[in-house]
Design a protein around this motif. Structure first.
Motif, short mmCIF file in Angstrom:
data_model
loop_
_atom_site.label_atom_id
_atom_site.label_comp_id
_atom_site.label_asym_id
_atom_site.label_seq_id
_atom_site.Cartn_x
_atom_site.Cartn_y
_atom_site.Cartn_z
N THR A 127 0.83 -1.21 0.00
CA THR A 127 0.00 0.00 0.00
C THR A 127 0.86 1.26 0.00
OG1 THR A 127 -1.72 -1.18 1.23
CG2 THR A 127 -1.84 1.22 1.22
N LEU A 128 1.89 1.25 0.82
CA LEU A 128 2.79 2.40 0.89
C LEU A 128 3.47 2.64 -0.46
CD1 LEU A 128 4.18 4.55 2.67
CD2 LEU A 128 5.94 2.83 3.19
N ALA A 129 3.96 1.58 -1.09
CA ALA A 129 4.65 1.72 -2.37
C ALA A 129 3.71 2.23 -3.46
CB ALA A 129 5.26 0.39 -2.79
N VAL A 130 2.49 1.70 -3.51
CA VAL A 130 1.53 2.09 -4.54
C VAL A 130 1.17 3.57 -4.42
CG1 VAL A 130 -0.85 1.80 -5.32
CG2 VAL A 130 0.59 -0.21 -4.93
N TRP A 131 0.87 4.02 -3.21
CA TRP A 131 0.40 5.39 -3.06
C TRP A 131 1.54 6.40 -3.14
CZ3 TRP A 131 -4.25 7.24 -3.73
CH2 TRP A 131 -5.30 6.32 -3.75
N CYS B 10 -3.80 12.37 1.22
CA CYS B 10 -4.84 12.05 2.21
C CYS B 10 -5.19 10.56 2.15
CB CYS B 10 -6.09 12.88 1.95
SG CYS B 10 -5.82 14.66 2.12
N PHE B 11 -5.30 10.02 0.95
CA PHE B 11 -5.57 8.58 0.82
C PHE B 11 -4.41 7.76 1.36
CE2 PHE B 11 -8.37 10.27 -2.59
CZ PHE B 11 -9.57 9.73 -2.15
N LEU B 12 -3.20 8.24 1.14
CA LEU B 12 -2.02 7.54 1.67
C LEU B 12 -2.08 7.44 3.19
CD1 LEU B 12 0.90 6.39 1.47
CD2 LEU B 12 1.71 8.76 1.50
N TRP B 13 -2.35 8.56 3.87
CA TRP B 13 -2.38 8.53 5.34
C TRP B 13 -3.41 7.53 5.85
CZ3 TRP B 13 1.70 10.87 4.59
CH2 TRP B 13 1.86 12.18 4.20
N GLY C 131 -2.23 3.93 7.46
CA GLY C 131 -2.27 3.99 8.91
C GLY C 131 -3.48 3.40 9.58
N ALA C 132 -4.63 3.37 8.89
CA ALA C 132 -5.88 2.98 9.54
C ALA C 132 -5.85 1.58 10.18
CB ALA C 132 -7.05 3.09 8.55
N PRO C 133 -5.29 0.54 9.54
CA PRO C 133 -5.30 -0.77 10.19
C PRO C 133 -4.60 -0.77 11.54
CG PRO C 133 -4.73 -1.00 7.87
CD PRO C 133 -4.71 0.47 8.18
#
Length: 446
Positions: free
Chosen positions: A219-223, A338-341, A345-347
């Motif tokens: 997820t981090l790499a994609v965003w 904003c989508f990245l954060w 982080g949400a999980p």
């Protein structure tokens, strides 16, 4: 109580999409009003989220840079349907307002100061003041549960309104106070909150809400790629001096440093966009704020107005073409982070709901945020109702001093009427805004 039986089944993806589209179209009134709207629909009406989970998500979003209301919508959509749910919720929260403010920016650029348009904005700004006050009342009722929370909210208001302390410092202090109160047992209802958190953790969490290091890295790499590949491409193809490349870099930086919500963003952008880049004039920042206050979506959409004018004036293209491209660049580099954060982080935020000292810290942060929102309401009221607002330093305090001779009685009358309609008689918000806009146009033409 059986928590599983007390809440309805999770909505289908299509039902969630329709609901978030409704939220996006009705999200007037700045972050306070938008948070209140989401609470009413997602917690009170649909019961898709319970109160503790909603406030937990809100606390996390308040700690992030950027627009907290848009991030809260993204978080809520992610809770219900994972990444695709978060994407849909976030985009539907932003795009209706972005389209409207782009059209209004084009109208402003081509038509200019038309009395009819001025009147519409005049009436809407006055009514939005009432919307913000109504939202402040609702948020206060949810967040302020005991005298310690009242003191925290009041202290936060004084700190940001009169001491001009940085927002991150106020939030950090509130969190530390919350931890202290938890350890001393001073917070009323602590046992009940802990029991609710324990009961919540017994509910089966969806697979995407559980921490997973592989998913975290992907997820981090994609965003990061979605964010930085277009940024580097603009600089490589157009050059760093080009207005679109400059906007991409500026709004990327803005997305990472502007803690404190939309008004913190406004202060930062006003100084840089006007004085450093020359994209617009100082008075045009207030025009953009008025447009953003009166369109659906996050208040930070004022940046689309800034990007539009910068692209229209400095791109070398046709004014409307350059403006639309500037607005698109601004939109991308403001909201992709904003989508990245949220998705990264949400999980991990979800897993700490049962950490009681952290829950107490976040509850204190929520109370402080009430004081922050109260300050925004006062700031907005002063600038809507008075033409001139000065400052009076007294020791470490700086008090606002409106010039009473410059009060706008018509704006005050519209705001009071809107407040009575919304707060006393609970009238439909859109109907009140339309009535205020018509009153403003009639007054301006007369």
């Amino acid at each position: 109580m059986d928590i599983q039986a007390s809440r309805p089944a999770d909505p289908s993806f299509s039902e969630a999409t329709k609901t978030f589209a409704k939220i996006g179209l009705l999200s007037f009134g700045g972050p306070a009003g938008q948070i209140a709207l989401m609470h009413r629909i997602l917690v009170d009406e649909k019961r898709w989220l319970d109160e503790p989970r909603f406030l937990h998500a809100l606390n996390y979003c308040m700690l992030l840079p950027g627009p907290e209301a848009m991030q809260l919508a993204t978080y809520a959509g992610w809770l219900l349907h994972g990444v695709r749910g978060g994407l849909v919720a976030g985009l539907l929260f932003v795009l209706p307002g972005a389209i409207v403010i782009t059209l209004l920016s084009a109208l402003y650029l081509t038509v200019g100061d038309v009395p009819l348009v001025q009147g519409l904005l005049f009436g809407l700004k006055a009514a939005v003041l009432a919307v913000v006050l109504e939202a402040l009342i609702k948020v206060s009722k949810r967040a302020i549960k005991d005298w310690t929370m009242v003191v925290l909210a009041a202290a936060a208001f004084i700190a940001i309104a009169f001491l001009k302390l940085p927002f991150p410092l106020i939030i950090a202090a509130a969190a530390l106070i919350g931890v202290f109160l938890r350890k001393t047992g001073s917070t009323a209802g602590a046992k009940a909150k802990a029991a609710a958190a324990d009961a919540y953790m017994q509910i089966e969490m969806p697979e995407w809400a559980r921490p997973n290091w592989r998913r975290f890295l992907v997820t981090l790499a994609v965003w990061l790629a979605i964010w930085f590949v277009p940024l580097f491409a603009l600089h490589a193809t157009l050059g760093s001096a080009n207005v679109f490349a400059a906007e991409a870099s500026f709004f990327s930086t803005m997305a990472t440093v502007t803690f404190g919500g939309a008004y913190a963003v406004l202060a930062y952008v006003a100084q840089q966009a006007v004085e450093v880049y020359g994209w617009l004039r100082p008075d045009e920042m207030l025009t953009g704020l008025g447009l953003a206050e009166t369109t659906p979506g996050p208040l930070i959409l004022v940046l689309v107005f800034v990007g539009f004018l910068g692209g229209a004036r400095l791109s070398g293209l046709d004014a409307l073409t350059g403006g639309v491209l500037g607005a698109a660049v601004t939109l991308w580099f403001t909201f992709v982070p904003c989508f990245l954060w949220i998705f990264v982080g949400a999980p991990y935020v979800e897993t700490v709901r049962n950490v009681r000292w952290l829950a107490s810290a976040l509850s204190a942060v929520t109370a402080a945020v009430v004081g922050i929102i109260a300050n925004l309401a006062v700031w907005f009221a002063l600038h809507v109702l008075f033409a001139n607002v000065g400052e009076w330093p007294i020791g470490p305090f700086v008090l606002p001093t409106p010039d009473l001779a410059t009060i706008d009685l018509t704006a005050a009358a519209i705001a009071i009427a809107a407040g009575i309609a919304l707060i006393r008689y609970h009238q439909n918000m859109i109907a009140v805004l339309v009535a205020a806009a018509l009153a403003g146009m009639i007054w301006m033409l007369a």
